[in-house]
Design an enzyme around this catalytic site. Structure first.
Site, short mmCIF file in Angstrom:
data_model
loop_
_atom_site.label_atom_id
_atom_site.label_comp_id
_atom_site.label_asym_id
_atom_site.label_seq_id
_atom_site.Cartn_x
_atom_site.Cartn_y
_atom_site.Cartn_z
N SER A 144 -9.85 -0.61 7.27
CA SER A 144 -9.26 -0.49 5.93
C SER A 144 -8.56 -1.71 5.38
O SER A 144 -8.19 -1.71 4.20
CB SER A 144 -8.28 0.68 5.90
OG SER A 144 -8.98 1.88 5.74
N LYS B 84 0.85 -1.19 0.00
CA LYS B 84 0.00 0.00 0.00
C LYS B 84 0.89 1.24 0.00
O LYS B 84 1.96 1.25 0.63
CB LYS B 84 -0.88 -0.03 1.25
CG LYS B 84 -1.89 1.10 1.37
CD LYS B 84 -2.76 0.92 2.63
CE LYS B 84 -3.82 1.99 2.78
NZ LYS B 84 -4.65 1.81 4.00
N SER C 81 -9.71 1.82 3.10
CA SER C 81 -8.86 2.58 2.24
C SER C 81 -7.83 1.75 1.47
O SER C 81 -7.31 2.23 0.45
CB SER C 81 -8.11 3.63 3.07
OG SER C 81 -7.26 3.01 3.99
#
Ligand code: GLN
Length: 495
Positions: A186, A87, A162
């Site tokens: 997330s 990420k 997210s």
């Protein structure tokens, strides 16, 4: 069985791929190349990656092949030669790290996050920057400054957030596993919506050194994987004490894979009364109910538990998370990092930089957070939220006197359409209604596939919540369930 032909090596899970490497049925370069080719084929549609450094990835794969040739084994280095993507919130030395924000455009990490060091020490090929909501604020990746990632099961829908890129990349088989971060859901929410396994470890289990902070008392790093066994492996690799993160826990890390296969005899599961109501989609409810029945048939007992303060979790979270975010994001002012927009004096430079550099949701959070911390409102909002947080944790600890884990849906609905909730922040916030209390309580949580909606066919996630440092129990339950079902073997159309 004859070896899988080379073009589908990207579809292997970590356990399968390491066996093939050990038997010299393929090379690390071939696995990495297969992922890169597949990214080339599908990522124009899925849009999970912000960038991929192909040469660096192949060079790491070649180094793994050399190590294998000179006798290195997966016993010492369990991820040797296996591609894991990151990420855009985790520092990877020499690579961009932008949190999908304009304000960090052009920034490159000067060092490796502890989790990246640990992946590398375990032999992994660490590559790629995965899309996300800007600074991890959001539930759909629509808050990315660059573009929205698509759900690999239905390209008109969001992958969750997210960590939407991390989930979509695994579900679309563009990498063998990935890392994300989970502040209010997330990891678990996008894992559920994309049909993979996602783990938020106990607060402090994984070092946050090298993770760009959102809300420091809630943030945890965790893995996305194709199977529970892979998730257990990745969690074990990244966990452990780190003197560079003062909240990191000193307890030794168990071998999470050793707990797998123990069965569910004698295990006590709780179903929270408060989690099975209000806004829950009937297909999600039925899939979770069927999963609970399946867990009973595997030997677990189930009882109802009560988490009376969970109704305040979303409100509490949006006070604490925004307060901490407003402090953490103060450092992005154009002085040290990324983008700077010049002004006639420093104040104007800060204002212009932050005005141009942050997106609407980040600004909303900074304003909210500054407000709840301001004098006169601190006691009414921030202090009160901290007290409610203590009550929420207390609910869980009391429930865990009677049960070993709590079972719930991960999300109230399957993946929603792009644009469906962007005009209504509250609706977006409510997609985390089942995941947020786990972060407030600091306990571990895991999501795994437990079915599909009928039409369109979209994944549904089952959430397991455990005692502090109870990851082992979560893996044991999840694996028993997974082994008795076939959801995890279904592939998204973009796989
Ligand atoms: N969706 C939640 C938020 O917007 C949680 C995000 C996260 O876990 N990073 O804050």
């Amino acid at each position: 069985p004859s070896p899988t032909p080379l073009p589908v090596l990207h579809r292997l899970n970590l356990a399968e791929a390491s066996r093939r490497l050990a038997r010299r049925e393929c090379s690390a370069r071939e696995i990495m190349q297969s992922c890169l080719d597949h990214i080339e084929r599908v990522d124009g549609q899925v849009k999970a990656f912000l960038s991929v450094d192909r040469e660096d990835a192949l060079a790491q794969a070649d180094a793994a092949d050399r190590a294998l040739a000179s006798g290195a084994s997966h016993r010492e280095q369990p991820l040797l030669g296996l591609p894991i993507a990151l990420k855009d919130v985790l520092c990877h030395r020499g690579q961009p790290c932008g949190c999908a924000s304009r304000i960090l455009g052009g920034f490159r990490s000067p060092y490796d996050a502890t989790v990246v060091e640990r992946l590398k020490a375990a032999g992994a090929v660490v590559f790629g920057r995965l899309n996300m909501d800007e600074f991890a604020m959001g539930s759909s990746t629509e808050n990315s400054a660059w573009f929205t990632t698509r759900n690999p099961w239905d390209l008109e829908r969001i992958p969750g957030g997210s960590s939407g890129g991390s989930a979509a990349a695994v579900a679309a088989q563009e990498c063998l596993g990935s890392l994300g971060s989970d502040t209010g859901g997330s990891i678990r929410q996008p894992a559920a919506l994309c049909g993979c396994v996602g783990v938020k470890p106990t607060y402090g289990r994984v070092s946050r050194y090298g993770l760009v902070a959102f809300a420091s008392s809630l943030d945890q790093i965790g893995p996305f994987a194709k199977t529970v066994e892979d998730a257990a492996l990745l969690t074990g690799v990244i966990s452990g004490h780190d003197p560079r993160d003062s909240t990191s826990l000193p307890e030794p890390v168990p071998d999470y894979r050793a707990a797998l296969g123990a069965g569910l005899k004698g295990l006590r599961l709780g179903v929270a009364r408060e989690f099975m109501v209000g806004g829950l989609d009937p297909e999600v409810r039925d899939a979770v109910q069927a999963a609970v029945d399946q867990l009973i048939s595997l030997g677990a007992t189930v009882q109802e538990v009560s988490l009376p303060h969970s109704q305040y979790a979303v409100a509490t979270y949006y006070i604490i998370a925004t307060a901490e975010a407003s402090a953490n994001l103060a450092r992005f002012d154009g002085v040290r990092y990324g983008t700077r927009v010049a002004g006639t004096d420093p104040t104007e430079m800060y204002e212009r930089t932050r005005g141009a550099g942050f997106g609407a949701e980040v600004k909303r959070r900074v304003i909210l957070g500054t407000y709840v911390l301001s004098s006169g409102y601190y006691d009414a909002y921030y202090l009160r939220a901290q007290k409610v947080r203590t009550l929420i944790r207390g609910d869980f600890l009391r429930a865990f006197e009677h049960v070993d884990a709590i079972v719930s849906p991960t999300t109230p609905t399957a993946a929603f359409r792009m644009g469906e909730k962007t005009q209504d922040p509250l609706q977006m916030y409510l997609s985390d209604i089942f995941t947020i209390s786990c972060n407030l309580a600091g306990i571990p949580g895991l999501s795994l596939p437990c079915g599909f909606t009928r039409s369109p066919k979209l994944p549904i996630g089952l959430q397991l919540l455990g005692k502090p440092l109870g990851e082992q129990t979560l893996f044991r339950i999840a694996e028993a369930y997974e082994q008795s079902t076939s959801w995890h073997r279904e592939l998204a159309p973009t796989a």
